[in-house]
Design an enzyme around this catalytic site. Structure first.
Site, mmCIF file in Angstrom:
data_model
loop_
_atom_site.group_PDB
_atom_site.id
_atom_site.type_symbol
_atom_site.label_atom_id
_atom_site.label_comp_id
_atom_site.label_asym_id
_atom_site.label_seq_id
_atom_site.Cartn_x
_atom_site.Cartn_y
_atom_site.Cartn_z
ATOM 1 N N ALA A 207 -7.374 34.549 63.314
ATOM 2 C CA ALA A 207 -6.350 34.204 62.121
ATOM 3 C C ALA A 207 -5.362 35.141 61.994
ATOM 4 O O ALA A 207 -4.189 35.065 61.942
ATOM 5 C CB ALA A 207 -7.111 33.630 61.054
ATOM 6 N N LYS B 118 -4.597 37.865 63.752
ATOM 7 C CA LYS B 118 -4.086 38.186 64.998
ATOM 8 C C LYS B 118 -2.885 37.330 65.196
ATOM 9 O O LYS B 118 -1.782 37.669 65.861
ATOM 10 C CB LYS B 118 -4.718 38.629 66.396
ATOM 11 N N GLY C 205 -3.592 53.730 63.265
ATOM 12 C CA GLY C 205 -4.945 53.734 64.046
ATOM 13 C C GLY C 205 -5.092 54.588 65.253
ATOM 14 O O GLY C 205 -5.794 54.565 66.040
ATOM 15 N N ALA C 206 -4.179 55.701 65.042
ATOM 16 C CA ALA C 206 -4.318 56.813 66.270
ATOM 17 C C ALA C 206 -5.123 57.776 66.103
ATOM 18 O O ALA C 206 -5.332 58.764 66.946
ATOM 19 C CB ALA C 206 -2.848 57.444 66.241
ATOM 20 N N SER D 216 -3.816 40.593 69.891
ATOM 21 C CA SER D 216 -5.260 40.489 70.635
ATOM 22 C C SER D 216 -5.154 39.173 71.588
ATOM 23 O O SER D 216 -4.839 38.121 70.966
ATOM 24 C CB SER D 216 -6.688 40.424 69.732
ATOM 25 N N ILE E 281 -10.905 45.797 76.287
ATOM 26 C CA ILE E 281 -10.665 46.883 76.561
ATOM 27 C C ILE E 281 -11.840 48.016 75.976
ATOM 28 O O ILE E 281 -12.491 47.644 75.055
ATOM 29 C CB ILE E 281 -9.489 47.549 75.745
ATOM 30 N N TYR F 29 -10.567 37.095 62.326
ATOM 31 C CA TYR F 29 -9.936 38.132 63.323
ATOM 32 C C TYR F 29 -8.813 37.458 64.077
ATOM 33 O O TYR F 29 -7.664 37.788 63.981
ATOM 34 C CB TYR F 29 -10.875 38.729 64.274
ATOM 35 N N ASP G 274 -4.218 54.292 54.377
ATOM 36 C CA ASP G 274 -5.041 52.765 54.630
ATOM 37 C C ASP G 274 -3.746 51.738 54.631
ATOM 38 O O ASP G 274 -2.987 51.670 53.736
ATOM 39 C CB ASP G 274 -5.832 52.578 53.543
ATOM 40 N N VAL G 275 -3.664 51.260 56.021
ATOM 41 C CA VAL G 275 -2.462 50.547 55.995
ATOM 42 C C VAL G 275 -2.544 48.989 55.404
ATOM 43 O O VAL G 275 -1.585 48.418 54.909
ATOM 44 C CB VAL G 275 -2.488 49.969 57.575
HETATM 45 N N1 NAD Z 1 -10.868 47.280 72.114
HETATM 46 C C1 NAD Z 1 -10.593 45.732 72.350
HETATM 47 O O1 NAD Z 1 -11.147 45.342 73.284
HETATM 48 C C2 NAD Z 1 -9.386 45.293 71.759
HETATM 49 C C3 NAD Z 1 -8.877 43.927 72.135
HETATM 50 C C4 NAD Z 1 -8.013 43.259 71.576
HETATM 51 C C5 NAD Z 1 -7.327 43.937 70.605
HETATM 52 N N2 NAD Z 1 -7.755 45.084 70.050
HETATM 53 C C6 NAD Z 1 -7.146 45.502 68.964
HETATM 54 O O2 NAD Z 1 -6.626 47.044 69.405
HETATM 55 C C7 NAD Z 1 -6.453 47.761 67.943
HETATM 56 C C8 NAD Z 1 -7.484 49.028 68.215
HETATM 57 O O3 NAD Z 1 -8.644 48.586 68.567
HETATM 58 P P1 NAD Z 1 -9.757 49.862 69.087
HETATM 59 O O4 NAD Z 1 -10.832 49.019 69.802
HETATM 60 O O5 NAD Z 1 -9.136 51.001 69.672
HETATM 61 O O6 NAD Z 1 -10.612 50.053 67.577
HETATM 62 P P2 NAD Z 1 -11.079 51.508 67.255
HETATM 63 O O7 NAD Z 1 -12.113 50.985 66.001
HETATM 64 O O8 NAD Z 1 -11.849 52.416 68.198
HETATM 65 O O9 NAD Z 1 -9.824 52.141 66.423
HETATM 66 C C9 NAD Z 1 -9.017 51.645 65.213
HETATM 67 C C10 NAD Z 1 -8.785 52.846 64.610
HETATM 68 O O10 NAD Z 1 -7.893 52.302 63.402
HETATM 69 C C11 NAD Z 1 -8.250 52.959 62.101
HETATM 70 N N3 NAD Z 1 -8.127 51.864 61.059
HETATM 71 C C12 NAD Z 1 -8.842 50.771 60.879
HETATM 72 N N4 NAD Z 1 -8.321 50.200 59.690
HETATM 73 C C13 NAD Z 1 -7.455 51.109 59.151
HETATM 74 C C14 NAD Z 1 -6.797 50.760 57.907
HETATM 75 N N5 NAD Z 1 -7.106 50.043 57.176
HETATM 76 N N6 NAD Z 1 -5.810 51.885 57.757
HETATM 77 C C15 NAD Z 1 -5.742 53.021 58.617
HETATM 78 N N7 NAD Z 1 -6.304 52.899 59.922
HETATM 79 C C16 NAD Z 1 -7.312 51.907 60.033
HETATM 80 C C17 NAD Z 1 -9.775 53.208 62.498
HETATM 81 O O11 NAD Z 1 -10.113 54.250 61.484
HETATM 82 C C18 NAD Z 1 -9.588 53.626 63.930
HETATM 83 O O12 NAD Z 1 -9.314 54.909 64.155
HETATM 84 C C19 NAD Z 1 -6.806 46.844 66.970
HETATM 85 O O13 NAD Z 1 -5.918 46.336 66.289
HETATM 86 C C20 NAD Z 1 -7.690 45.761 67.768
HETATM 87 O O14 NAD Z 1 -7.833 44.506 67.137
HETATM 88 C C21 NAD Z 1 -8.649 45.726 70.722
#
Ligand code: NAD
Length: 249
Positions: free
Chosen positions: A156, A158, A13-14, A141, A187, A154, A63-64
């Site tokens: 569930a 996490k 997800g980078a 999360s 975040i 979601y 795709d993970v």
């Molecule tokens: N933003 C928040 O407030 C928050 C809070 C709690 C947890 N999180 C967790 O942090 C992580 C990142 O969240 P974010 O807000 O940066 O999201 P984001 O949508 O900005 O980034 C997520 C990235 O993951 C990639 N991705 C999604 N599904 C994928 C798959 N199946 N295979 C490969 N890549 C995939 C997307 O293309 C994207 O680049 C997630 O696991 C999310 O649950 C975020």
């Protein structure tokens, strides 16, 4: 020189958001980075930026939720760098639906990405960690604790990820592998807007956070680096709640 100079760190997800920030944090400290994302444009851009600013980073489109893609991810990592030291499991998705709205397809997609995706990535690199030690950081999360944050699938997924993390910590701890999780909440990144799409809803939310601000990507990146650092290896099987003291008041 830092603990990560010459080390190899893979972040799923980078391509965007929190994962992108985490990748940059490790690159700044000398690591070669494997950027994994299913979004080709974002992932390639992220890897190019890191290579230009720091040292070599590669992009692997995967795709993970596809176990075969995880095997390819490992092959590409070893082709480019010949080793793995840290994996950060960040790729995740959320939808804001109630149970009656959640289709079986949506339920399966969330679980396949947020939970099975973690397992497939870990499994692909498992034997490497047995021989080379290292660390794994799960991005969970606060939803795993509160049950909120994007429809029941979601939290569930996490909570399942945290169970997986704790099981792995027991299994891999004796082999010198550190496994921990971060549970961010609110975040300022992509998934925040799924649950709080309007400025007004975001303003109300800030009043519930003791430190009166949203968390930043850098807050999560700093915690991920801390947990992955071998200097902190007595922390094992734990989840850091990173929420500005919103959840427990
Ligand atoms: N933003 C928040 O407030 C928050 C809070 C709690 C947890 N999180 C967790 O942090 C992580 C990142 O969240 P974010 O807000 O940066 O999201 P984001 O949508 O900005 O980034 C997520 C990235 O993951 C990639 N991705 C999604 N599904 C994928 C798959 N199946 N295979 C490969 N890549 C995939 C997307 O293309 C994207 O680049 C997630 O696991 C999310 O649950 C975020």
């Amino acid at each position: 020189m830092s603990e990560f100079t010459g080390k190899v760190v893979l972040v799923t997800g980078a391509g965007n958001g929190i994962g992108k920030g985490i990748a940059e944090k490790f690159a700044k400290h000398g690591a070669n980075i494997v950027v994994v994302d299913y979004n080709e444009e974002a992932g390639q851009k992220s890897a190019n930026e890191l290579t230009k600013k720091y040292q070599k980073a590669i992009f692997v489109q995967a795709d993970v939720s596809d176990p075969e893609a995880s095997v390819r991810m490992r092959e590409k990592t070893f082709e480019a760098f010949g080793r793995i030291d840290t994996i950060v499991l960040d790729a995740g998705i959320a939808y804001h639906d109630t149970v009656d709205q959640i289709s079986i397809e949506e339920w399966n997609r969330v679980l396949a990405t947020n939970l099975s995706g973690f397992f497939y990535t870990v499994k692909a690199f498992y034997n490497d960690f047995l021989t080379n030690k290292g660390s794994m950081v799960f991005i969970s999360s606060g939803s795993a604790l509160t049950g909120t944050g994007g429809g029941v699938a979601y939290p569930a997924s996490k909570a399942g990820g945290e169970g997986l993390m704790r099981g792995l910590a027991k299994e891999l701890g004796p082999k010198g592998v550190n496994v921990n999780a971060i549970a961010p909440r609110v975040i300022e990144s992509g998934l925040l807007t799924v649950n709080y799409p309007t400025k007004e809803s975001q303003k109300k939310l800030i009043d519930q956070i003791a430190v009166r601000r949203f968390g930043q990507v850098a807050d999560v990146a700093n915690a991920a680096y801390f947990l992955a650092d071998p200097d902190n290896s007595y922390i094992q099987g734990q989840t850091i709640l990173l929420d500005g003291n919103r959840s427990i008041r």
